[in-house]
Scaffold this motif. Structure first.
Motif, PDB file in Angstrom:
ATOM      1  N   ILE A  69     -19.794  74.860  -9.345  1.00 36.86           N
ATOM      2  CA  ILE A  69     -19.043  74.568 -10.562  1.00 36.86           C
ATOM      3  C   ILE A  69     -18.700  73.089 -10.608  1.00 36.86           C
ATOM      4  O   ILE A  69     -18.152  72.545  -9.653  1.00 36.86           O
ATOM      5  CB  ILE A  69     -17.750  75.406 -10.625  1.00 36.86           C
ATOM      6  N   VAL A  70     -19.028  72.437 -11.712  1.00 34.98           N
ATOM      7  CA  VAL A  70     -18.624  71.048 -11.927  1.00 34.98           C
ATOM      8  C   VAL A  70     -17.463  71.077 -12.904  1.00 34.98           C
ATOM      9  O   VAL A  70     -17.630  71.438 -14.063  1.00 34.98           O
ATOM     10  CB  VAL A  70     -19.775  70.201 -12.498  1.00 34.98           C
ATOM     11  N   PHE A  71     -16.267  70.729 -12.413  1.00 35.39           N
ATOM     12  CA  PHE A  71     -15.080  70.808 -13.262  1.00 35.39           C
ATOM     13  C   PHE A  71     -15.024  69.643 -14.229  1.00 35.39           C
ATOM     14  O   PHE A  71     -15.720  68.636 -14.074  1.00 35.39           O
ATOM     15  CB  PHE A  71     -13.822  70.872 -12.398  1.00 35.39           C
ATOM     16  N   GLN A  72     -14.145  69.786 -15.219  1.00 37.02           N
ATOM     17  CA  GLN A  72     -14.136  68.841 -16.320  1.00 37.02           C
ATOM     18  C   GLN A  72     -13.686  67.442 -15.888  1.00 37.02           C
ATOM     19  O   GLN A  72     -14.257  66.453 -16.298  1.00 37.02           O
ATOM     20  CB  GLN A  72     -13.199  69.377 -17.402  1.00 37.02           C
ATOM     21  N   GLN A 129     -12.470  66.833  -8.990  1.00 41.06           N
ATOM     22  CA  GLN A 129     -13.603  67.291  -8.192  1.00 41.06           C
ATOM     23  C   GLN A 129     -13.845  66.394  -6.986  1.00 41.06           C
ATOM     24  O   GLN A 129     -14.237  66.864  -5.932  1.00 41.06           O
ATOM     25  CB  GLN A 129     -14.864  67.293  -9.073  1.00 41.06           C
ATOM     26  N   LEU A 130     -13.587  65.096  -7.163  1.00 42.81           N
ATOM     27  CA  LEU A 130     -13.886  64.148  -6.086  1.00 42.81           C
ATOM     28  C   LEU A 130     -12.609  63.847  -5.332  1.00 42.81           C
ATOM     29  O   LEU A 130     -11.818  63.018  -5.755  1.00 42.81           O
ATOM     30  CB  LEU A 130     -14.483  62.874  -6.675  1.00 42.81           C
ATOM     31  N   ASP A 141     -18.500  72.502 -16.715  1.00 39.16           N
ATOM     32  CA  ASP A 141     -17.415  72.672 -17.679  1.00 39.16           C
ATOM     33  C   ASP A 141     -17.293  71.397 -18.503  1.00 39.16           C
ATOM     34  O   ASP A 141     -16.937  70.351 -17.973  1.00 39.16           O
ATOM     35  CB  ASP A 141     -16.111  72.961 -16.914  1.00 39.16           C
ATOM     36  N   GLU A 142     -17.631  71.478 -19.769  1.00 40.65           N
ATOM     37  CA  GLU A 142     -17.567  70.330 -20.678  1.00 40.65           C
ATOM     38  C   GLU A 142     -18.199  69.073 -20.085  1.00 40.65           C
ATOM     39  O   GLU A 142     -17.527  68.055 -19.915  1.00 40.65           O
ATOM     40  CB  GLU A 142     -16.108  70.023 -21.040  1.00 40.65           C
ATOM     41  N   PRO A 143     -19.493  69.119 -19.779  1.00 39.79           N
ATOM     42  CA  PRO A 143     -20.083  67.975 -19.072  1.00 39.79           C
ATOM     43  C   PRO A 143     -20.063  66.679 -19.873  1.00 39.79           C
ATOM     44  O   PRO A 143     -20.065  65.609 -19.290  1.00 39.79           O
ATOM     45  CB  PRO A 143     -21.525  68.420 -18.808  1.00 39.79           C
ATOM     46  N   SER A 144     -20.030  66.749 -21.208  1.00 39.66           N
ATOM     47  CA  SER A 144     -20.136  65.507 -21.978  1.00 39.66           C
ATOM     48  C   SER A 144     -18.773  64.939 -22.363  1.00 39.66           C
ATOM     49  O   SER A 144     -18.710  63.881 -22.984  1.00 39.66           O
ATOM     50  CB  SER A 144     -20.966  65.745 -23.239  1.00 39.66           C
ATOM     51  N   GLY A 180      -2.796  68.748  -8.198  1.00 38.93           N
ATOM     52  CA  GLY A 180      -2.989  69.307  -6.866  1.00 38.93           C
ATOM     53  C   GLY A 180      -3.607  70.698  -6.941  1.00 38.93           C
ATOM     54  O   GLY A 180      -4.514  71.028  -6.174  1.00 38.93           O
ATOM     55  N   GLU A 181      -3.128  71.493  -7.889  1.00 38.19           N
ATOM     56  CA  GLU A 181      -3.680  72.840  -8.035  1.00 38.19           C
ATOM     57  C   GLU A 181      -5.148  72.795  -8.447  1.00 38.19           C
ATOM     58  O   GLU A 181      -5.967  73.555  -7.943  1.00 38.19           O
ATOM     59  CB  GLU A 181      -2.868  73.627  -9.075  1.00 38.19           C
ATOM     60  N   ARG A 182      -5.454  71.877  -9.381  1.00 40.56           N
ATOM     61  CA  ARG A 182      -6.853  71.779  -9.830  1.00 40.56           C
ATOM     62  C   ARG A 182      -7.759  71.300  -8.692  1.00 40.56           C
ATOM     63  O   ARG A 182      -8.879  71.780  -8.535  1.00 40.56           O
ATOM     64  CB  ARG A 182      -6.972  70.840 -11.032  1.00 40.56           C
ATOM     65  N   VAL A 183      -7.251  70.336  -7.912  1.00 41.04           N
ATOM     66  CA  VAL A 183      -8.040  69.834  -6.783  1.00 41.04           C
ATOM     67  C   VAL A 183      -8.287  70.965  -5.785  1.00 41.04           C
ATOM     68  O   VAL A 183      -9.393  71.149  -5.289  1.00 41.04           O
ATOM     69  CB  VAL A 183      -7.326  68.647  -6.097  1.00 41.04           C
ATOM     70  N   HIS A 184      -7.246  71.752  -5.546  1.00 40.72           N
ATOM     71  CA  HIS A 184      -7.390  72.866  -4.609  1.00 40.72           C
ATOM     72  C   HIS A 184      -8.454  73.841  -5.099  1.00 40.72           C
ATOM     73  O   HIS A 184      -9.292  74.317  -4.324  1.00 40.72           O
ATOM     74  CB  HIS A 184      -6.055  73.579  -4.435  1.00 40.72           C
ATOM     75  N   LEU A 185      -8.440  74.093  -6.400  1.00 40.69           N
ATOM     76  CA  LEU A 185      -9.442  74.978  -7.008  1.00 40.69           C
ATOM     77  C   LEU A 185     -10.844  74.427  -6.754  1.00 40.69           C
ATOM     78  O   LEU A 185     -11.764  75.167  -6.374  1.00 40.69           O
ATOM     79  CB  LEU A 185      -9.166  75.050  -8.512  1.00 40.69           C
ATOM     80  N   ALA A 186     -10.992  73.102  -6.966  1.00 38.30           N
ATOM     81  CA  ALA A 186     -12.307  72.479  -6.763  1.00 38.30           C
ATOM     82  C   ALA A 186     -12.715  72.578  -5.300  1.00 38.30           C
ATOM     83  O   ALA A 186     -13.887  72.776  -4.986  1.00 38.30           O
ATOM     84  CB  ALA A 186     -12.277  71.018  -7.204  1.00 38.30           C
TER      85      ALA A 186
END
Lengths: 253, 252
Positions: free
Chosen positions: B87-90, B95-96, B167-170, A204-210
């Motif tokens: 920013i594209v997270f790992q 992200q989605l 962030d670590e795309p691969s 949840g925290e990571r999603v919020h960050l995104a």
């Protein structure tokens, strides 16, 4: 569940009922249920009338009776409760097939059974003709608090992700020779539940960050706005209006 | 000199300590010019994520400045900065977060106030650029991992960022998805800062690399030169995969 594209309650189609905007359908079902619940239980034939109305909706939506009936099974726990009522209720008693039953209990059971079944059937038809995502848009449109809609939409999005995580943890447990058998193992299961909670919380925290990184400031931006024309509202109103007519006739007779 | 555009990213003297006292950055200086693709290399715990979170103002309050296309990252223009820094997270599952791919890609631009046909157009273009236009109405959890990663890139491209931070795309990609993503990244005409441990991927995609180690930029130069410097690599716990020799890889 990987391959399915929709919830199993949903039956895809392109009927006039499917095409109605979700908030119209939600409002119609809600009004219908209110009318059904406010009908006096003695107006037995009125409930038959409601059932006919629902059958009409199902036919328009091209949803087979079997589909609706199978999904009505969810009602069984309540039915069990209703069946108990004639045995435990107080008051005047009557003989049915050699059993002494309470009259008020019989009426009570009928009341719960008839109103419950009609309500569930209406909801099954709603769920069968409206995708979950659409339902959320409808609720949003009907001004349900935004927080509740967001929570519901995150549940839909992350339900599978968390179930998957739970399955992996269970596989990891069993791979190390653990099988839950009896009370002595509840501790392990409780720890798993705790770990799952923490993982979900951190997600949840990571999603919020995104979300924050893409400009979230506390309210969801409007991406799809559902709108309904007068005609669509009128179509959706057909069901509760007809039900209201049946109800009024039932009251006056 | 007439108006040359300011660099996409300009970090000067950036130092930061977490509230628990752990100091993660000790004065980072980094400039990334417009249109450059730069790899940010470094061992675990070098401060890479901390640096990335400074780029769009999620972390802040330390010493030093970050400028994105000339605009300083601070409280006043945080909305503008988050539109400029994608920013594209790992983990694409983080992200989605929307029910369908289309809504997810639309989230950023819609939050910036875009509506209607303009929004649809933005979403379509972004999905086209990552080759996922046919998946707009799918829920993200029904896509393969590689597809999800590509959609995650699209969600950020839809905001038309000045700089794309990956962030670590691969990570977790199978070789085919890895190559597909490389093709996509190479075809984009945006500035890219790619945080990675995957040294061959850095060599393949980024002409320039910087090494972040113990909170400072320890090296900055052409990727091939850095990877060939065995002493430097060893000193910062960067290891090439078995059998991989950057000297023998043809230039792309």
């Amino acid at each position: 569940m990987g391959a399915g594209h929709a919830h199993r309650l949903y039956r895809s189609g392109n009927s006039p009922v499917h095409r109605l905007p979700p908030h119209c359908k939600l409002a119609a079902v809600f009004a219908f249920v209110v009318v059904v619940v406010s009908t006096p239980r003695e107006a037995v034939w009125a409930f038959g009338g409601y059932a006919v109305l629902l059958a009409g909706v199902a036919a328009t939506a091209r949803i087979p009776a079997g589909f609706v009936l199978r999904r009505l099974l969810i009602e069984i726990p309540f039915v069990a409760f209703a069946v108990l009522m004639p045995f435990v209720a107080e008051g005047e008693r009557t003989e049915v097939l050699g059993l002494s039953l309470s009259v008020s209990g019989l009426w009570g059971a009928w009341n719960v059974l008839a109103k419950g079944t009609l309500g569930v059937a209406a909801s099954v038809l709603l769920a069968g003709t409206t995708e979950l995502r659409e339902l959320l848009l409808g609720l949003q449109r009907l001004r349900l608090p935004a927080q509740l809609v967001q929570i519901a939409s995150f549940m839909i999005r992350y339900g599978d992700v968390i179930t998957d995580e739970m399955r992996r943890m269970s596989i990891a447990r069993r791979s190390r020779g653990f099988e839950a058998r009896g009370v002595r193992h509840w501790g392990v299961l409780a720890k798993t539940a705790g770990a799952l909670f923490i993982r979900s919380y951190e997600r949840g925290e990571r999603v919020h960050l995104a979300m924050v990184s893409r400009g979230y400031t506390g309210t969801m931006p409007v991406i799809d706005d559902v709108t309904a024309s007068r005609a669509q509202w009128a179509h959706a109103a057909a069901l509760p209006a007809a039900a209201l007519a049946v109800c009024l006739i039932g009251r006056t007779l | 000199m007439t108006s040359t555009p300011p660099p996409s990213l300009d970090v000067t003297g950036l130092a930061f300590a977490y509230p628990d006292g752990h100091q993660a950055l000790f004065g980072v200086d980094l400039t990334v010019g417009r249109g450059e693709r730069v790899a940010l290399l470094g061992p675990n715990g070098a401060g890479k994520t901390t640096l990335v979170l400074h780029l769009n103002g999620i972390l802040g309050g330390g010493v030093g400045t970050v400028r994105v296309a000339g605009l300083p990252v601070d409280k006043r223009n945080v909305a503008e900065i988050r539109r400029k820094v994608g920013i594209v997270f790992q983990d694409p599952d983080d992200q989605l977060f929307m029910p369908t791919v289309r809504e997810d890609v639309a989230f950023g631009p819609a939050a910036a106030g875009l509506r209607g046909a303009e929004l649809d157009e933005r979403v379509r273009t972004a999905l086209d650029r990552v080759g996922m236009a046919g998946f707009a109405d799918r829920p993200p959890h029904h896509l393969s991992f590689g597809q999800r990663r590509r959609v995650a890139v699209a969600t950020v491209l839809a905001m038309e960022p000045e700089i794309l931070v990956l962030d670590e795309p691969s990570s977790n990609l199978d070789p085919a998805s890895r190559r597909e993503l490389a093709d996509i990244l190479r075809s984009l005409d945006v500035t890219v800062l790619m945080v990675t441990h995957d040294l061959p991927y850095a060599l393949e995609l980024c002409p320039r690399s910087v090494v972040l180690s113990e909170g400072v930029i320890a090296a900055d130069g052409p990727t091939r030169d850095l990877l060939c410097d065995e002493e430097l690599m060893r000193a910062h716990r960067l290891e090439l995969p078995f059998g991989f020799d950057p000297r023998t890889v043809p230039a792309i």
